[in-house]
Motif scaffolding. Structure first.
Motif, PDB file in Angstrom:
ATOM      1  N   ARG A 163      -5.593   1.463   4.182  1.00 16.52           N
ATOM      2  CA  ARG A 163      -4.354   0.888   2.987  1.00 16.52           C
ATOM      3  C   ARG A 163      -4.845   0.316   1.941  1.00 16.52           C
ATOM      4  O   ARG A 163      -4.603  -0.387   1.205  1.00 16.52           O
ATOM      5  N   SER A 165       1.187  -0.877  -0.175  1.00 19.66           N
ATOM      6  CA  SER A 165      -0.263   0.063   0.138  1.00 19.66           C
ATOM      7  C   SER A 165       0.691   1.102   0.036  1.00 19.66           C
ATOM      8  O   SER A 165       0.708   2.694  -0.015  1.00 19.66           O
ATOM      9  N   LEU A 199      -3.913   0.416  -1.398  1.00 21.11           N
ATOM     10  CA  LEU A 199      -2.622  -0.077  -2.454  1.00 21.11           C
ATOM     11  C   LEU A 199      -3.900  -0.790  -3.534  1.00 21.11           C
ATOM     12  O   LEU A 199      -3.592  -0.658  -4.897  1.00 21.11           O
TER      13      LEU A 199
END
Length: 213
Positions: free
Chosen positions: A114, A32, A118
């Motif tokens: 995150r 991420s 990502l």
């Protein structure tokens, strides 16, 4: 990619990453923050307290680990907005459906920022990595919307001069960049307000209406 390794075995219920929560968290943290090619497998393994031999056995290589991670993330993201599509499928209101789906994407972002970052890194990945991933994931977001878009065109909600393919591209851009359209440190309430503004702009455009004479 490792020769003779069954990468398809990393997808679905048999995904081995589901059995290694420490590795899952370490992979999310690393991927991420960095592009795939810049992510450090050594750093991931150190955080997860796993040996390279064990990782290569279960995942083949760094790509296999990334593939297993994306399988988990895509399913999680889809689970947030597919129910909205199913609920709205026969409602006839295309733009309310878009609002609900983008809100679902926003909920995904607030659940774990995150994962959202990502997923978006994956959307912006290089051609080679993108083509490799496409081989393993059958998800077609455009197909889910195509029927709704065609119905909206037939009902007059969308101008016939715009093709369904063009509208699908616009929606894909919106969904993958929701985080860029929201204010920093945004609250869920502010996100909903911003989403309504985005869809309203898409629905009516930004040209000022002429006052009635």
């Amino acid at each position: 990619m490792k020769k003779n390794f069954d990468y398809h075995g990393l997808i679905g219920e048999g995904n081995p990453l589901l059995r290694y929560p420490q590795l899952l968290e370490a992979a999310i943290d690393e991927f991420s923050q960095k592009k795939f090619e810049d992510a450090s497998l050594n750093d991931i393994l150190k955080k997860a307290d796993m040996s390279k031999g064990s990782l290569y056995h279960h995942f083949g290589d760094k790509f296999g680990l990334y593939l297993a991670l994306m399988d988990i993330i895509i399913k999680k993201k889809v689970s947030f907005f597919v129910p909205f599509l199913q609920k709205r499928e026969d409602s006839g209101d295309f733009f309310d459906t878009v609002r609900d789906v983008i809100r679902g994407t926003s909920d995904f972002m607030f659940a774990d920022e995150r994962l959202h970052h990502l997923f978006n890194r994956n959307m912006e990945a290089g051609k080679e990595l993108t083509e490799q991933l496409i081989q393993y994931f059958p998800y077609n977001y455009g197909a889910w919307f195509h029927k709704l878009i065609c119905s909206a065109i037939e009902s007059g909600q969308i101008d016939k001069k715009y093709s369904p393919e063009f509208i699908v591209k616009i929606l894909e851009i919106m969904f993958s960049n929701v985080h860029k359209l929201l204010p920093q440190q945004v609250t869920p309430e502010q996100a909903i307000e911003a989403i309504d503004q985005m869809v309203t702009m898409m629905q009516y455009g930004i040209a000022a209406k002429k006052e009635d004479s």
